[in-house]
Design a protein around this motif. Structure first.
Motif, PDB file in Angstrom:
ATOM      1  N   PRO A  48     -30.918  -3.303  34.870  1.00  9.05           N
ATOM      2  CA  PRO A  48     -31.527  -2.413  35.872  1.00  9.05           C
ATOM      3  C   PRO A  48     -32.980  -2.039  35.601  1.00  9.05           C
ATOM      4  O   PRO A  48     -33.600  -1.370  36.437  1.00  9.05           O
ATOM      5  CB  PRO A  48     -30.639  -1.168  35.800  1.00  9.05           C
ATOM      6  N   ARG A  49     -33.557  -2.452  34.450  1.00 10.72           N
ATOM      7  CA  ARG A  49     -34.906  -2.020  34.106  1.00 10.72           C
ATOM      8  C   ARG A  49     -35.714  -3.204  33.578  1.00 10.72           C
ATOM      9  O   ARG A  49     -35.927  -3.338  32.365  1.00 10.72           O
ATOM     10  CB  ARG A  49     -34.833  -0.900  33.059  1.00 10.72           C
ATOM     11  N   PRO A  50     -36.196  -4.090  34.444  1.00 14.30           N
ATOM     12  CA  PRO A  50     -36.873  -5.311  33.994  1.00 14.30           C
ATOM     13  C   PRO A  50     -38.151  -5.075  33.194  1.00 14.30           C
ATOM     14  O   PRO A  50     -38.569  -5.964  32.453  1.00 14.30           O
ATOM     15  CB  PRO A  50     -37.193  -6.038  35.304  1.00 14.30           C
ATOM     16  N   LEU A  51     -38.765  -3.910  33.316  1.00 11.47           N
ATOM     17  CA  LEU A  51     -40.011  -3.645  32.599  1.00 11.47           C
ATOM     18  C   LEU A  51     -39.791  -3.175  31.161  1.00 11.47           C
ATOM     19  O   LEU A  51     -40.754  -3.009  30.415  1.00 11.47           O
ATOM     20  CB  LEU A  51     -40.852  -2.604  33.346  1.00 11.47           C
ATOM     21  N   LEU A  52     -38.526  -2.968  30.780  1.00 14.75           N
ATOM     22  CA  LEU A  52     -38.235  -2.565  29.402  1.00 14.75           C
ATOM     23  C   LEU A  52     -36.798  -2.955  29.086  1.00 14.75           C
ATOM     24  O   LEU A  52     -35.870  -2.185  29.305  1.00 14.75           O
ATOM     25  CB  LEU A  52     -38.456  -1.065  29.227  1.00 14.75           C
ATOM     26  N   GLU A  53     -36.631  -4.169  28.592  1.00 17.45           N
ATOM     27  CA  GLU A  53     -35.295  -4.734  28.375  1.00 17.45           C
ATOM     28  C   GLU A  53     -34.963  -4.849  26.891  1.00 17.45           C
ATOM     29  O   GLU A  53     -35.789  -5.264  26.088  1.00 17.45           O
ATOM     30  CB  GLU A  53     -35.190  -6.124  28.994  1.00 17.45           C
ATOM     31  N   ARG A  54     -33.724  -4.485  26.573  1.00 15.65           N
ATOM     32  CA  ARG A  54     -33.133  -4.774  25.266  1.00 15.65           C
ATOM     33  C   ARG A  54     -31.867  -5.595  25.477  1.00 15.65           C
ATOM     34  O   ARG A  54     -31.268  -5.559  26.551  1.00 15.65           O
ATOM     35  CB  ARG A  54     -32.781  -3.485  24.516  1.00 15.65           C
ATOM     36  N   SER A  55     -31.444  -6.275  24.430  1.00  9.87           N
ATOM     37  CA  SER A  55     -30.259  -7.133  24.556  1.00  9.87           C
ATOM     38  C   SER A  55     -28.959  -6.346  24.482  1.00  9.87           C
ATOM     39  O   SER A  55     -27.956  -6.739  25.087  1.00  9.87           O
ATOM     40  CB  SER A  55     -30.271  -8.205  23.462  1.00  9.87           C
ATOM     41  N   LEU A  56     -28.952  -5.225  23.744  1.00  8.29           N
ATOM     42  CA  LEU A  56     -27.722  -4.454  23.586  1.00  8.29           C
ATOM     43  C   LEU A  56     -27.636  -3.379  24.664  1.00  8.29           C
ATOM     44  O   LEU A  56     -28.190  -2.289  24.533  1.00  8.29           O
ATOM     45  CB  LEU A  56     -27.673  -3.812  22.193  1.00  8.29           C
ATOM     46  N   TRP A  57     -26.949  -3.712  25.756  1.00 11.43           N
ATOM     47  CA  TRP A  57     -26.768  -2.736  26.827  1.00 11.43           C
ATOM     48  C   TRP A  57     -25.439  -2.989  27.514  1.00 11.43           C
ATOM     49  O   TRP A  57     -24.862  -4.081  27.395  1.00 11.43           O
ATOM     50  CB  TRP A  57     -27.916  -2.792  27.831  1.00 11.43           C
ATOM     51  N   MET A  58     -24.930  -1.996  28.219  1.00 10.42           N
ATOM     52  CA  MET A  58     -23.627  -2.103  28.873  1.00 10.42           C
ATOM     53  C   MET A  58     -23.670  -1.408  30.221  1.00 10.42           C
ATOM     54  O   MET A  58     -24.133  -0.258  30.333  1.00 10.42           O
ATOM     55  CB  MET A  58     -22.537  -1.483  28.003  1.00 10.42           C
ATOM     56  N   ASN A  59     -23.203  -2.098  31.248  1.00  8.68           N
ATOM     57  CA  ASN A  59     -23.173  -1.576  32.604  1.00  8.68           C
ATOM     58  C   ASN A  59     -21.933  -0.700  32.780  1.00  8.68           C
ATOM     59  O   ASN A  59     -20.820  -1.103  32.428  1.00  8.68           O
ATOM     60  CB  ASN A  59     -23.151  -2.759  33.589  1.00  8.68           C
ATOM     61  N   LEU A  60     -22.129   0.499  33.351  1.00 11.17           N
ATOM     62  CA  LEU A  60     -21.008   1.416  33.592  1.00 11.17           C
ATOM     63  C   LEU A  60     -20.654   1.522  35.073  1.00 11.17           C
ATOM     64  O   LEU A  60     -19.879   2.404  35.461  1.00 11.17           O
ATOM     65  CB  LEU A  60     -21.336   2.807  33.035  1.00 11.17           C
ATOM     66  N   ASN A  61     -21.216   0.653  35.899  1.00  8.06           N
ATOM     67  CA  ASN A  61     -20.819   0.632  37.308  1.00  8.06           C
ATOM     68  C   ASN A  61     -19.346   0.248  37.418  1.00  8.06           C
ATOM     69  O   ASN A  61     -18.784  -0.413  36.542  1.00  8.06           O
ATOM     70  CB  ASN A  61     -21.650  -0.379  38.094  1.00  8.06           C
TER      71      ASN A  61
END
Length: 623
Positions: A48-61
């Motif tokens: 959801p944030r292309p201007l500041l990406e990290r590899s360790l993330w999880m979607n809660l939708n």
């Protein structure tokens, strides 16, 4: 296949079938083709944030429990059912499609687990946008609150996880809609005419990411093409004074510029002969940013940026023009409301979000005025990639349902020649008097919206007010906006109370373009015109009460009228207009004056003829 793998497959299949059984679009309202692609197990999965990406993330939708309860009540012991996040509760895609109202609060609840490979990391919980006042509880602890319906916010929830395997997340939202002073755009409790259904609660992606205790929180990049520099400011959390930030700019994988500095300090990244971003060549550079402490990299993120300049200059005839990269450019685009029949504020999929931009570009426009709404970060990312200029409005509020006709402002609205409705807003006018709470809230939300878009090269104009809807302290607001971001132009009041401030004067006239005022000290633009209506059976939100300034019977008639207006606008370019905004991208609820139907299944004009007419208007400035 071993027994464990078979059992795992059965469990996954059961969960997917169970989720699908618990959710389906509510009601029988109009749908886009993308509604059928919504998967409750995989909702808006893109980062959801292309201007500041990290590899360790999880979607809660996904599916959460929800309840509607009286304002001020305790957390419900029994919830009303399931809601599909991030679709607003009033929308069909939420699976609920209920009103909440100013006297109630909307509660959300779900559980989550922290991935095993996040050990030793802090966990930050992010909300893309929630309308309007949000309280967040983790494991029954109120960890933070946020007021604002259009900007992202986050909390470091690490101290509240307490090593638990399963964690409880509860979100409480109150939104007074048009009963409150807060920015809310065109939302009203009782939609009609040009006012639309209320949007309450979570309407953008909810997600988590794993970070180091000292980590990068924001990247601001502002290009300076005249000096071949990219000015980059990186903000951090819990940073030591000796921690070093390094920025690398890459061109197709090759490092072309670097800079090192400290948190919160502007760094200058020099690039020799950079490729400029423009509407025909939206060239983006990749960016890598690292945070080093005691010689060890403790955080690294991916971003991107571009080299482009937006400015004004007086041409040989003495007319002020807008320039892109020091070249005159006429801005022509549609008024884009950003509403969806199935998701309201939220596009069903990322492909749908991208589609409107692609279709706008295909129709020969080079700009979009994002009207009294803010989009998710990915929308601006798509505009960056496609070379689409953006004028970003501040959502209106504080009793902004209708223009406040006070003092010297004049509003003409009535039947003109040929029985067509005509509307014109102009004159000095008297700004509203707001409470201090309302003023403070306006600046807070406007700043957060500007921060969201400040590094997007596509965003070139800020629009603090529209048509005197809640307009106040115009000179102060325009001056604050310009000082906060001097790299962009400020359109102080599109069609509203005109004041000698900002970079342009903006006229509105319906249906045909008209240049009824001219100012020799600023850029002159036509911020709204058009509104040609064509109701198409089978693509209507309502089968009655369809509204437009002027209506026709078929695409040939609409196209002929559009081209007539385009030629009239083309003749006004030489006389002083430097931009035109046509109303509008799509039909929205009761409005049938879109270039496309509300469900995006029909373009209502002859595309090739519209494209040629638009390109002729844009070229006129350089003839």
């Amino acid at each position: 296949m071993n027994n464990k793998l078979i059992l795992c497959s059965i469990v996954v299949l059961f969960c997917c079938l169970n989720a699908s059984a618990q959710w389906s679009p509510a009601g029988d309202s109009l749908k886009t083709k993308w509604a059928e692609q919504v998967d409750p197990q995989n909702v808006l999965p893109e980062h959801p944030r292309p201007l500041l990406e990290r590899s360790l993330w999880m979607n809660l939708n996904g599916l959460w429990d929800y309840a509607i309860a009286p304002q001020g009540a305790a957390e419900p012991t029994n919830f009303d059912g399931k809601i599909l996040v991030p679709f607003a509760i009033e929308s069909s895609l939420s699976g609920v499609m209920k009103e909440v109202g100013a006297r109630n609060e909307l509660w959300y609840k779900r559980e989550f687990t922290i991935p095993s490979n996040w050990g030793g990391k802090n966990v930050v919980l992010h909300f893309g946008a929630v309308d309007w006042k949000t309280d967040v509880l983790v494991n029954d602890i109120l960890i933070g609150s946020h007021r604002g319906g259009y900007s992202p916010f986050s909390f470091d929830i690490t101290p509240f996880l307490a090593g638990k395997t399963r964690n409880k997340l509860v979100v409480r939202v109150w939104d007074p809609s048009d009963a409150g002073f807060q920015p809310r755009g065109k939302q009203v409790i009782n939609p009609q005419g040009i006012w639309y259904t209320s949007v309450t609660g979570i309407w953008q992606t909810v997600w988590m990411e794993a970070v180091s205790p000292n980590h990068i929180t924001a990247i601001k990049s502002i290009p300076d093409i005249d000096n071949q520099l990219l000015n980059v400011t990186v903000s951090t959390s819990n940073c030591n004074v000796t921690d070093i930030i390094e920025v690398k700019l890459l061109d197709k994988g090759r490092v072309v510029g670097t800079a090192k500095g400290l948190s919160g300090r502007e760094m200058r990244v020099a690039v020799q002969n950079p490729t400029l971003w423009d509407t025909s060549n939206p060239y983006l550079y990749d960016m890598k940013v690292t945070l080093t402490s005691s010689g060890k990299v403790i955080d690294d993120v991916k971003s991107y940026s571009a080299f482009r300049k937006i400015s004004t200059r007086r041409d040989e005839a003495g007319i002020w023009r807008m320039q892109l990269n020091n070249k005159d450019l006429f801005h022509l685009g549609p008024l884009d409301q950003g509403w969806w029949p199935d998701g309201l504020y939220t596009a069903p999929t990322d492909e749908a979000l991208h589609y409107d931009i692609l279709k706008t570009k295909d129709l020969g426009f080079n700009m979009i005025r994002k009207h009294v709404k803010v989009e998710p970060a990915r929308w601006y990312y798509h505009c960056d990639r496609e070379g689409m200029l953006v004028w970003q409005d501040m959502p209106s509020g504080d009793h902004g349902q209708a223009p406040q006709i006070q003092g010297g402002q004049r509003l003409n609205f009535g039947l003109g020649q040929g029985g067509q409705w005509q509307a014109r807003i102009y004159g000095g006018g008297t700004d509203r008097v707001r409470t201090q709470e309302s003023i403070d809230n306006y600046y807070q939300e406007w700043k957060e919206i500007m921060d969201l878009c400040i590094s997007n090269p596509s965003v070139v104009v800020w629009v603090p007010f529209n048509e005197a809807w809640g307009q106040f302290d115009t000179e102060k607001v325009a001056d604050w906006t310009k000082k906060y971001d001097p790299s962009r132009l400020v359109n102080p009041a599109s069609g509203g109370n005109h004041r000698p401030c900002g970079d342009m004067i903006d006229l509105h006239n319906y249906p045909a373009p008209e240049m009824f005022l001219y100012e020799g000290t600023r850029v002159n633009v036509l911020g709204e015109y058009g509104g040609i209506g064509l109701p198409l059976e089978g693509h209507l939100w309502w089968n009655r009460r369809n509204w437009g300034y002027i209506q026709f019977q078929n695409e040939k008639e609409v196209t002929a009228e559009y081209i007539k207006y385009a030629k009239q606008l083309q003749g006004m370019v030489e006389r002083g207009f430097s931009a035109g905004v046509y109303t509008q991208t799509t039909d929205v609820e009761g409005e049938v004056n879109g270039l496309m139907t509300y469900d995006r299944k029909r373009v209502k004009l002859i595309e090739a003829e519209v494209r040629a007419a638009n390109r002729a208007v844009i070229r006129q400035l350089n003839q």
